[in-house]
Design a protein around this motif. Structure first.
Motif, PDB file in Angstrom:
ATOM      1  N   SER A  81       0.820  -1.206   0.000  1.00 41.46           N
ATOM      2  CA  SER A  81       0.000   0.000   0.000  1.00 41.46           C
ATOM      3  C   SER A  81       0.858   1.261   0.000  1.00 41.46           C
ATOM      4  CB  SER A  81      -0.934  -0.007   1.205  1.00 41.46           C
ATOM      5  OG  SER A  81      -0.176  -0.051   2.389  1.00 41.46           O
ATOM      6  N   TYR A  82       2.159   1.111   0.058  1.00 42.64           N
ATOM      7  CA  TYR A  82       3.038   2.278   0.011  1.00 42.64           C
ATOM      8  C   TYR A  82       4.126   2.094  -1.047  1.00 42.64           C
ATOM      9  CZ  TYR A  82       4.888  -0.818   3.622  1.00 42.64           C
ATOM     10  OH  TYR A  82       5.275  -1.911   4.331  1.00 42.64           O
ATOM     11  N   HIS A  83       3.732   1.603  -2.201  1.00 48.47           N
ATOM     12  CA  HIS A  83       4.661   1.347  -3.295  1.00 48.47           C
ATOM     13  C   HIS A  83       5.246   2.639  -3.867  1.00 48.47           C
ATOM     14  CE1 HIS A  83       6.259  -1.897  -5.651  1.00 48.47           C
ATOM     15  NE2 HIS A  83       6.033  -1.234  -6.777  1.00 48.47           N
ATOM     16  N   ASN A  84       4.431   3.659  -4.061  1.00 49.16           N
ATOM     17  CA  ASN A  84       4.931   4.935  -4.572  1.00 49.16           C
ATOM     18  C   ASN A  84       5.895   5.566  -3.586  1.00 49.16           C
ATOM     19  OD1 ASN A  84       3.423   5.419  -7.176  1.00 49.16           O
ATOM     20  ND2 ASN A  84       1.721   5.002  -5.785  1.00 49.16           N
ATOM     21  N   LEU A  85       5.566   5.489  -2.319  1.00 44.56           N
ATOM     22  CA  LEU A  85       6.456   6.005  -1.286  1.00 44.56           C
ATOM     23  C   LEU A  85       7.818   5.314  -1.382  1.00 44.56           C
ATOM     24  CD1 LEU A  85       6.951   7.758   1.242  1.00 44.56           C
ATOM     25  CD2 LEU A  85       6.028   5.855   2.596  1.00 44.56           C
ATOM     26  N   SER A  86       7.811   4.007  -1.535  1.00 45.18           N
ATOM     27  CA  SER A  86       9.065   3.257  -1.660  1.00 45.18           C
ATOM     28  C   SER A  86       9.836   3.678  -2.898  1.00 45.18           C
ATOM     29  CB  SER A  86       8.777   1.752  -1.721  1.00 45.18           C
ATOM     30  OG  SER A  86       8.206   1.311  -0.522  1.00 45.18           O
ATOM     31  N   HIS A  87       9.142   3.820  -4.027  1.00 48.54           N
ATOM     32  CA  HIS A  87       9.800   4.239  -5.268  1.00 48.54           C
ATOM     33  C   HIS A  87      10.439   5.615  -5.108  1.00 48.54           C
ATOM     34  CE1 HIS A  87       8.650   0.935  -7.755  1.00 48.54           C
ATOM     35  NE2 HIS A  87       7.371   1.242  -7.832  1.00 48.54           N
ATOM     36  N   TYR A  88       9.701   6.542  -4.513  1.00 48.23           N
ATOM     37  CA  TYR A  88      10.247   7.896  -4.406  1.00 48.23           C
ATOM     38  C   TYR A  88      11.425   7.948  -3.432  1.00 48.23           C
ATOM     39  CZ  TYR A  88      10.868  12.854  -4.107  1.00 48.23           C
ATOM     40  OH  TYR A  88      11.446  14.096  -4.142  1.00 48.23           O
ATOM     41  N   LEU A  89      11.278   7.355  -2.280  1.00 45.42           N
ATOM     42  CA  LEU A  89      12.372   7.376  -1.302  1.00 45.42           C
ATOM     43  C   LEU A  89      13.606   6.649  -1.825  1.00 45.42           C
ATOM     44  CD1 LEU A  89      10.475   6.838   2.076  1.00 45.42           C
ATOM     45  CD2 LEU A  89      11.381   8.972   1.129  1.00 45.42           C
ATOM     46  N   ALA A  90      13.406   5.611  -2.627  1.00 49.04           N
ATOM     47  CA  ALA A  90      14.538   4.858  -3.180  1.00 49.04           C
ATOM     48  C   ALA A  90      15.415   5.728  -4.081  1.00 49.04           C
ATOM     49  CB  ALA A  90      14.035   3.639  -3.945  1.00 49.04           C
ATOM     50  N   LEU A  91      14.853   6.763  -4.681  1.00 44.18           N
ATOM     51  CA  LEU A  91      15.659   7.673  -5.494  1.00 44.18           C
ATOM     52  C   LEU A  91      16.758   8.342  -4.675  1.00 44.18           C
ATOM     53  CD1 LEU A  91      12.902   9.478  -7.606  1.00 44.18           C
ATOM     54  CD2 LEU A  91      14.443   7.640  -8.353  1.00 44.18           C
ATOM     55  N   PHE A  92      16.573   8.366  -3.361  1.00 40.12           N
ATOM     56  CA  PHE A  92      17.527   9.003  -2.451  1.00 40.12           C
ATOM     57  C   PHE A  92      18.219   7.972  -1.563  1.00 40.12           C
ATOM     58  CE2 PHE A  92      14.173  11.851  -3.638  1.00 40.12           C
ATOM     59  CZ  PHE A  92      14.867  12.978  -4.043  1.00 40.12           C
ATOM     60  N   ASN A  93      18.121   6.705  -1.987  1.00 37.46           N
ATOM     61  CA  ASN A  93      18.689   5.585  -1.222  1.00 37.46           C
ATOM     62  C   ASN A  93      18.121   5.511   0.188  1.00 37.46           C
ATOM     63  OD1 ASN A  93      20.398   4.700  -3.366  1.00 37.46           O
ATOM     64  ND2 ASN A  93      21.752   6.423  -2.894  1.00 37.46           N
ATOM     65  N   LEU A  94      16.835   5.807   0.298  1.00 36.11           N
ATOM     66  CA  LEU A  94      16.141   5.726   1.578  1.00 36.11           C
ATOM     67  C   LEU A  94      15.146   4.576   1.520  1.00 36.11           C
ATOM     68  CD1 LEU A  94      15.438   9.533   2.114  1.00 36.11           C
ATOM     69  CD2 LEU A  94      17.232   8.152   3.194  1.00 36.11           C
ATOM     70  N   ASP A  95      14.966   3.922   2.639  1.00 40.19           N
ATOM     71  CA  ASP A  95      14.052   2.790   2.746  1.00 40.19           C
ATOM     72  C   ASP A  95      12.785   3.246   3.450  1.00 40.19           C
ATOM     73  OD1 ASP A  95      12.704   0.405   3.420  1.00 40.19           O
ATOM     74  OD2 ASP A  95      14.589  -0.675   3.716  1.00 40.19           O
ATOM     75  N   SER A  96      11.651   3.036   2.822  1.00 42.73           N
ATOM     76  CA  SER A  96      10.380   3.488   3.400  1.00 42.73           C
ATOM     77  C   SER A  96      10.105   2.836   4.753  1.00 42.73           C
ATOM     78  CB  SER A  96       9.219   3.221   2.438  1.00 42.73           C
ATOM     79  OG  SER A  96       9.060   1.837   2.221  1.00 42.73           O
ATOM     80  N   ARG A  97      10.679   1.665   4.998  1.00 41.77           N
ATOM     81  CA  ARG A  97      10.460   1.001   6.299  1.00 41.77           C
ATOM     82  C   ARG A  97      11.059   1.795   7.449  1.00 41.77           C
ATOM     83  NH1 ARG A  97      12.638  -4.703   4.259  1.00 41.77           N
ATOM     84  NH2 ARG A  97      14.116  -3.191   3.464  1.00 41.77           N
ATOM     85  N   ASN A  98      11.976   2.713   7.139  1.00 44.14           N
ATOM     86  CA  ASN A  98      12.573   3.560   8.175  1.00 44.14           C
ATOM     87  C   ASN A  98      11.682   4.750   8.532  1.00 44.14           C
ATOM     88  OD1 ASN A  98      14.862   1.942   8.319  1.00 44.14           O
ATOM     89  ND2 ASN A  98      15.888   3.096   6.703  1.00 44.14           N
ATOM     90  N   TYR A  99      10.544   4.853   7.845  1.00 39.31           N
ATOM     91  CA  TYR A  99       9.626   5.974   8.067  1.00 39.31           C
ATOM     92  C   TYR A  99       8.210   5.434   8.272  1.00 39.31           C
ATOM     93  CZ  TYR A  99      13.740   8.245   6.336  1.00 39.31           C
ATOM     94  OH  TYR A  99      15.051   8.646   6.177  1.00 39.31           O
ATOM     95  N   PRO A 100       7.997   4.733   9.390  1.00 41.11           N
ATOM     96  CA  PRO A 100       6.693   4.087   9.616  1.00 41.11           C
ATOM     97  C   PRO A 100       5.528   5.068   9.667  1.00 41.11           C
ATOM     98  CG  PRO A 100       8.072   3.953  11.587  1.00 41.11           C
ATOM     99  CD  PRO A 100       8.922   4.491  10.485  1.00 41.11           C
ATOM    100  N   SER A 101       5.763   6.293  10.095  1.00 41.50           N
ATOM    101  CA  SER A 101       4.646   7.249  10.135  1.00 41.50           C
ATOM    102  C   SER A 101       4.192   7.595   8.723  1.00 41.50           C
ATOM    103  CB  SER A 101       5.023   8.512  10.906  1.00 41.50           C
ATOM    104  OG  SER A 101       6.044   9.225  10.239  1.00 41.50           O
ATOM    105  N   LEU A 102       5.109   7.637   7.786  1.00 39.81           N
ATOM    106  CA  LEU A 102       4.732   7.885   6.394  1.00 39.81           C
ATOM    107  C   LEU A 102       4.046   6.658   5.800  1.00 39.81           C
ATOM    108  CD1 LEU A 102       7.839   9.829   5.013  1.00 39.81           C
ATOM    109  CD2 LEU A 102       5.632  10.752   5.770  1.00 39.81           C
ATOM    110  N   GLN A 103       4.537   5.483   6.134  1.00 40.26           N
ATOM    111  CA  GLN A 103       3.887   4.270   5.654  1.00 40.26           C
ATOM    112  C   GLN A 103       2.447   4.194   6.140  1.00 40.26           C
ATOM    113  OE1 GLN A 103       6.425   1.021   6.913  1.00 40.26           O
ATOM    114  NE2 GLN A 103       7.314   0.885   4.871  1.00 40.26           N
ATOM    115  N   SER A 104       2.236   4.499   7.399  1.00 41.69           N
ATOM    116  CA  SER A 104       0.850   4.426   7.909  1.00 41.69           C
ATOM    117  C   SER A 104      -0.025   5.499   7.309  1.00 41.69           C
ATOM    118  CB  SER A 104       0.842   4.506   9.439  1.00 41.69           C
ATOM    119  OG  SER A 104       1.305   5.763   9.881  1.00 41.69           O
ATOM    120  N   ALA A 105       0.552   6.649   6.935  1.00 39.83           N
ATOM    121  CA  ALA A 105      -0.228   7.720   6.307  1.00 39.83           C
ATOM    122  C   ALA A 105      -0.686   7.326   4.911  1.00 39.83           C
ATOM    123  CB  ALA A 105       0.592   9.001   6.234  1.00 39.83           C
ATOM    124  N   SER A 106       0.084   6.470   4.255  1.00 35.30           N
ATOM    125  CA  SER A 106      -0.237   6.134   2.863  1.00 35.30           C
ATOM    126  C   SER A 106      -1.198   4.949   2.748  1.00 35.30           C
ATOM    127  CB  SER A 106       1.047   5.844   2.095  1.00 35.30           C
ATOM    128  OG  SER A 106       1.663   4.671   2.557  1.00 35.30           O
TER     129      SER A 106
END
Length: 157
Positions: free
Chosen positions: A131-156
């Protein structure tokens, strides 16, 4: 209602509460990793509404947006921040308002580009789509893992 109409009518107004809820994290990601807050909010909005923007399109949006912002918005933001201590409150507020106007211009540019891109509507039967695939794609552009941002994952979700 078509996706194009939905994007035009509600995208950025829907993102306002998301921004208010996650403002400090958004600004931290902007300052520490040069993320575009509007694109981060777009990723959350697309995930919430079950649309998938392919990785290549995320890269293109980031490049196009950064190219424009690098020329105008980012230098202005730096000037505003450096000027804060030297300006009266009203003067600083005027600078902030101009920066917000530039942000709205950036939002309009993103929206125009997005309308030309392929968006895949995700259904409950779609496989291997979080449910947070776009978030993962965007953060990956900056070598960031969406799992490190649980508040953003829950928002999406």
């Amino acid at each position: 209602m078509t996706l194009s109409n939905r994007l035009s009518l509600s995208l950025w107004s829907d993102c306002d509460p998301l921004y208010m809820q996650h403002q400090s994290l958004c600004l931290q990601l902007q300052d520490d990793h040069q993320l575009n807050v509007n694109l981060l909010l777009l990723a959350l909005w697309l995930d919430m509404h079950h649309y998938l923007l392919p990785k290549l399109q995320w890269r293109q949006l980031q490049q196009d947006t950064h190219s424009w912002e690098r020329k105008l918005l980012l230098p202005y933001r730096q000037l505003r921040r450096q000027s804060k201590a030297c300006l009266a409150t009203g003067e600083y507020r005027q600078m902030l308002e101009l920066e917000l106007m530039l942000e709205r211009k950036s939002q309009a540019m993103i929206l125009t580009a997005l309308k030309l891109m392929p968006l895949e509507e995700q259904t409950s039967t779609s496989t291997n789509i979080s449910s947070y695939h776009n978030l993962s794609h965007y953060l990956a552009l900056f070598n960031l893992d969406s799992r490190n941002y649980p508040s953003l994952q829950s928002a999406s979700q």
